[in-house]
Design a protein around this motif. Structure first.
Motif, PDB file in Angstrom:
ATOM      1  N   ALA A   1       1.347  -1.430   0.019  1.00 12.77           N
ATOM      2  CA  ALA A   1       0.090   0.379   0.111  1.00 12.77           C
ATOM      3  C   ALA A   1       0.837   1.660   0.108  1.00 12.77           C
ATOM      4  O   ALA A   1       0.724   2.171  -0.890  1.00 12.77           O
ATOM      5  N   LEU A   2       2.428   1.260   0.797  1.00 16.43           N
ATOM      6  CA  LEU A   2       2.873   2.042   0.513  1.00 16.43           C
ATOM      7  C   LEU A   2       3.080   2.639  -0.997  1.00 16.43           C
ATOM      8  O   LEU A   2       3.661   3.625  -1.019  1.00 16.43           O
ATOM      9  N   CYS A   3       3.811   1.320  -1.319  1.00 11.77           N
ATOM     10  CA  CYS A   3       4.344   1.823  -2.376  1.00 11.77           C
ATOM     11  C   CYS A   3       3.908   2.437  -3.565  1.00 11.77           C
ATOM     12  O   CYS A   3       3.798   3.042  -4.380  1.00 11.77           O
ATOM     13  N   LEU A   4       2.516   1.376  -3.714  1.00  9.02           N
ATOM     14  CA  LEU A   4       1.510   1.813  -4.254  1.00  9.02           C
ATOM     15  C   LEU A   4       0.540   3.690  -4.150  1.00  9.02           C
ATOM     16  O   LEU A   4       0.342   4.058  -4.881  1.00  9.02           O
ATOM     17  N   LYS A   5       0.822   4.226  -3.131  1.00  7.12           N
ATOM     18  CA  LYS A   5       0.300   5.617  -2.610  1.00  7.12           C
ATOM     19  C   LYS A   5       0.991   6.295  -3.596  1.00  7.12           C
ATOM     20  O   LYS A   5       1.472   7.618  -3.778  1.00  7.12           O
ATOM     21  N   LYS A   6       2.949   5.640  -4.036  1.00  9.01           N
ATOM     22  CA  LYS A   6       3.609   6.619  -4.186  1.00  9.01           C
ATOM     23  C   LYS A   6       3.427   7.182  -5.694  1.00  9.01           C
ATOM     24  O   LYS A   6       3.409   8.094  -6.636  1.00  9.01           O
ATOM     25  N   ILE A   7       2.433   6.506  -6.242  1.00  5.86           N
ATOM     26  CA  ILE A   7       2.313   6.620  -7.707  1.00  5.86           C
ATOM     27  C   ILE A   7       1.013   6.569  -7.779  1.00  5.86           C
ATOM     28  O   ILE A   7       0.107   5.955  -8.940  1.00  5.86           O
ATOM     29  N   LYS A   8      -0.045   6.865  -6.961  1.00  5.47           N
ATOM     30  CA  LYS A   8      -1.431   6.913  -6.746  1.00  5.47           C
ATOM     31  C   LYS A   8      -2.197   8.090  -7.565  1.00  5.47           C
ATOM     32  O   LYS A   8      -2.908   7.625  -8.562  1.00  5.47           O
ATOM     33  N   ALA A   9      -0.905   8.727  -7.925  1.00  6.61           N
ATOM     34  CA  ALA A   9      -1.915   9.727  -8.788  1.00  6.61           C
ATOM     35  C   ALA A   9      -1.540  10.070 -10.651  1.00  6.61           C
ATOM     36  O   ALA A   9      -2.356   9.598 -11.232  1.00  6.61           O
ATOM     37  N   SER A  10      -0.222   9.225 -10.563  1.00  8.56           N
ATOM     38  CA  SER A  10      -0.337   8.609 -12.167  1.00  8.56           C
ATOM     39  C   SER A  10      -0.711   7.648 -12.478  1.00  8.56           C
ATOM     40  O   SER A  10      -1.969   7.191 -13.452  1.00  8.56           O
ATOM     41  N   LEU A  11      -2.257   6.193 -11.367  1.00 10.24           N
ATOM     42  CA  LEU A  11      -3.004   5.808 -11.502  1.00 10.24           C
ATOM     43  C   LEU A  11      -4.012   5.899 -11.943  1.00 10.24           C
ATOM     44  O   LEU A  11      -4.999   5.042 -11.474  1.00 10.24           O
ATOM     45  N   SER A  12      -4.121   6.974 -11.113  1.00 15.01           N
ATOM     46  CA  SER A  12      -5.903   7.446 -11.831  1.00 15.01           C
ATOM     47  C   SER A  12      -6.256   7.526 -13.170  1.00 15.01           C
ATOM     48  O   SER A  12      -7.817   7.979 -13.368  1.00 15.01           O
ATOM     49  N   LYS A  13      -5.557   7.475 -13.874  1.00 13.91           N
ATOM     50  CA  LYS A  13      -6.119   7.193 -15.304  1.00 13.91           C
ATOM     51  C   LYS A  13      -6.422   6.429 -16.305  1.00 13.91           C
ATOM     52  O   LYS A  13      -6.688   5.878 -17.249  1.00 13.91           O
ATOM     53  N   VAL A  14      -5.611   4.986 -15.119  1.00 18.55           N
ATOM     54  CA  VAL A  14      -5.773   3.761 -15.746  1.00 18.55           C
ATOM     55  C   VAL A  14      -6.358   2.958 -14.799  1.00 18.55           C
ATOM     56  O   VAL A  14      -6.667   2.791 -13.292  1.00 18.55           O
ATOM     57  N   ARG A  15      -7.318   2.033 -14.516  1.00 21.50           N
ATOM     58  CA  ARG A  15      -7.866   0.687 -13.580  1.00 21.50           C
ATOM     59  C   ARG A  15      -6.696  -0.309 -13.605  1.00 21.50           C
ATOM     60  O   ARG A  15      -6.225  -0.978 -14.008  1.00 21.50           O
ATOM     61  N   LEU A  16      -6.363  -0.753 -11.880  1.00 25.58           N
ATOM     62  CA  LEU A  16      -5.868  -1.528 -11.373  1.00 25.58           C
ATOM     63  C   LEU A  16      -6.333  -2.507 -11.242  1.00 25.58           C
ATOM     64  O   LEU A  16      -7.615  -2.721 -10.696  1.00 25.58           O
TER      65      LEU A  16
END
Length: 496
Positions: free
Chosen positions: A73-88
């Motif tokens: 969760a800590l690692c994903l939060k660092k790229i959370k803004a970039s992942l907003s345009k795609v579906r994880l």
């Protein structure tokens, strides 16, 4: 192809494909569109080596095991803004060497592309683990940054109480939050980064030893805009100046309230209360801190004033009539009447008669340590007002054994707190040996202390045993050294 879906040709390469909104094959579609564009493929996480925590921006440090949910969760939060345009769709760790300082995440994402076609793609994000000391560890290393201090004092010349406190603190792990422990001539200072940790230590001390405390605080700074105050707090804890094996003289009022005890008593133990015994009647009493500060009394002698006596004759007293209003008697001691002589006066015929509570361990010819009240000047307000006939000539404290032999066969050890010491002298070592002997002689105190087996000292046979108290192997703990860092330890596997 099914009859209902007639094949169509890819508009880029002409390969027959099932019809899709983009009218392109998967290979050409991926060549035209990269749905991971804008998502960083590398990153950085900060790790504190001292406390083994990871930094969760902006300023929170959290404990995470490798390949754990928390770390993911800590690692994903660092790229959370970039992942907003795609579906994880999926995320997981790729195994890396525990000490490689690398974390690799395998991510699966989906995104709608040309004419509503949904494209799925798998890619890897690599994080570099960088070392950074957190604020808490930085304060601990600095040793001078503190917001609260607990000053523990006892107005005695003996440090038995502090040796006992040291073991209690180690057993209950209360030293973990301390920034620094400083030893001075009459006590200890504990420094903390927060007032709450200092208050916890004060509460522990008040539950452990009879004491009283007071607090004060000093204003360091004040922000008038946010109305924030910065204080340094000081807690002063004073422990009652009574130790084990002290001879005390109670006030007449206190002695009467304790069941008409004699005013001259012996302190046999100090835990959360002061345990007293009347050597004439075996009557026992406990005095808590509040009672002591209402009716204070002092020790009549210092431990250095102990003299060695030899038992010339001793008679056990099996029946002793209780006085009016007498309290409980000790079942662990035996009342006896003894004739003793000082070992320094063996060339004379001068003997002393006394009553003692040590009848269960003393025999004619034994050496015993005690205080000579007949030939001393008692500078005590209560003792000076007593009837001289009620003051015993000698008060026996404990049986004397060969100290060097006890040290040689002591196959156990204690742990110590890391603290800043002043210059130590030989008297400190003698007092520490006194404390170790007290542990051997008193099982009640021993239950509150972690005793570790010393494998360097072989277990001796009991053929040359002189009767000195010893600690059994069943009461000792194995001294284990377990070292494990956040990466799983040397050569350990990754946690799953």
């Amino acid at each position: 192809f099914p009859l209902s879906l007639s094949p169509s040709l890819c508009c880029q390469c002409g390969v027959p494909i099932p019809p899709n909104p983009a009218n392109m094959c998967v290979g050409c579609l991926r060549a035209q569109v990269d749905i991971t564009e804008g998502i960083p493929k590398q990153g950085t996480v900060h790790f504190c080596k001292q406390c083994e925590r990871y930094l969760q921006p902006p300023g929170t440090w959290i404990q995470c095991a490798l390949e754990s949910r928390e770390l993911l969760a800590l690692c994903l939060k660092k790229i959370k803004a970039s992942l907003s345009k795609v579906r994880l769709i999926d995320a997981g760790f790729i195994w890396t060497e525990p000490h490689s300082k690398r974390l690799k995440l395998k991510l699966t994402v989906q995104k709608e592309v040309i004419n509503g076609a949904v494209l799925q793609q798998v890619f890897v994000v690599e994080y570099v683990v960088q070392s950074q000391m957190c604020e808490d560890c930085h304060r601990i290393e600095a040793k001078d940054f503190w917001k609260a201090v607990v000053q523990v004092r006892q107005k005695t010349v003996h440090k038995k109480t502090f040796y006992y406190l040291e073991q209690l603190i180690l057993k209950h792990r209360l030293h973990q939050n301390t920034l620094r422990i400083k030893e001075i001539h009459d006590g200890l200072d504990f420094y903390y980064s927060s007032k709450q940790h200092a208050q916890k230590m004060v509460d522990f001390l008040q539950c452990t030893v009879p004491s009283r405390s007071k607090s004060s605080q000093r204003l360091i700074s004040h922000d008038i805009h946010s109305n924030v105050y910065n204080y340094k707090s000081t807690f002063s804890v004073e422990i009652v100046p009574i130790c084990k094996d002290n001879v005390v003289c109670l006030s007449p009022k206190l002695a009467q309230s304790l069941g008409n005890m004699s005013q001259i008593c012996v302190c046999i133990r100090v835990t959360s209360t002061i345990h007293l015994i009347d050597p004439r009647t075996l009557q026992i009493a406990e005095i808590d801190g509040n009672t002591y500060w209402r009716h204070p009394f002092n020790s009549l002698f210092h431990p250095k004033q102990l003299e060695e006596f030899i038992i010339m004759d001793i008679n056990r007293v099996h029946e002793k009539k209780k006085g009016a209003g007498a309290g409980a008697r000790s079942n662990k001691h035996t009342l006896a009447e003894a004739w003793v002589r000082k070992t320094s006066e063996l060339d004379t015929d001068h003997q002393y008669f006394c009553c003692t509570h040590l009848g269960h361990i003393l025999n004619p010819g034994d050496l015993v340590l005690g205080f000579d009240l007949a030939n001393c000047n008692l500078n005590d307000e209560f003792a000076n007002k007593m009837n001289p006939q009620h003051i015993p000539d000698v008060v026996l404290i404990k049986k004397s054994y060969d100290r060097s032999k006890r040290q040689r066969r002591r196959n156990w050890k204690l742990k110590e707190l890391e603290r800043d010491r002043e210059a130590t002298d030989t008297d400190d070592e003698r007092q520490y040996q006194d404390f170790l002997e007290d542990l051997e002689e008193d099982e009640t105190i021993r239950k509150n202390v972690n005793i570790y087996r010393n494998a360097d000292i072989p277990v001796e046979s009991d053929t040359d045993d002189d009767g000195a108290p010893r600690i059994s192997l069943a009461e000792m703990l194995e001294d284990l050294h377990i070292s494990q860092d956040a990466t799983g330890g040397e050569g350990a596997e990754m946690l799953t």
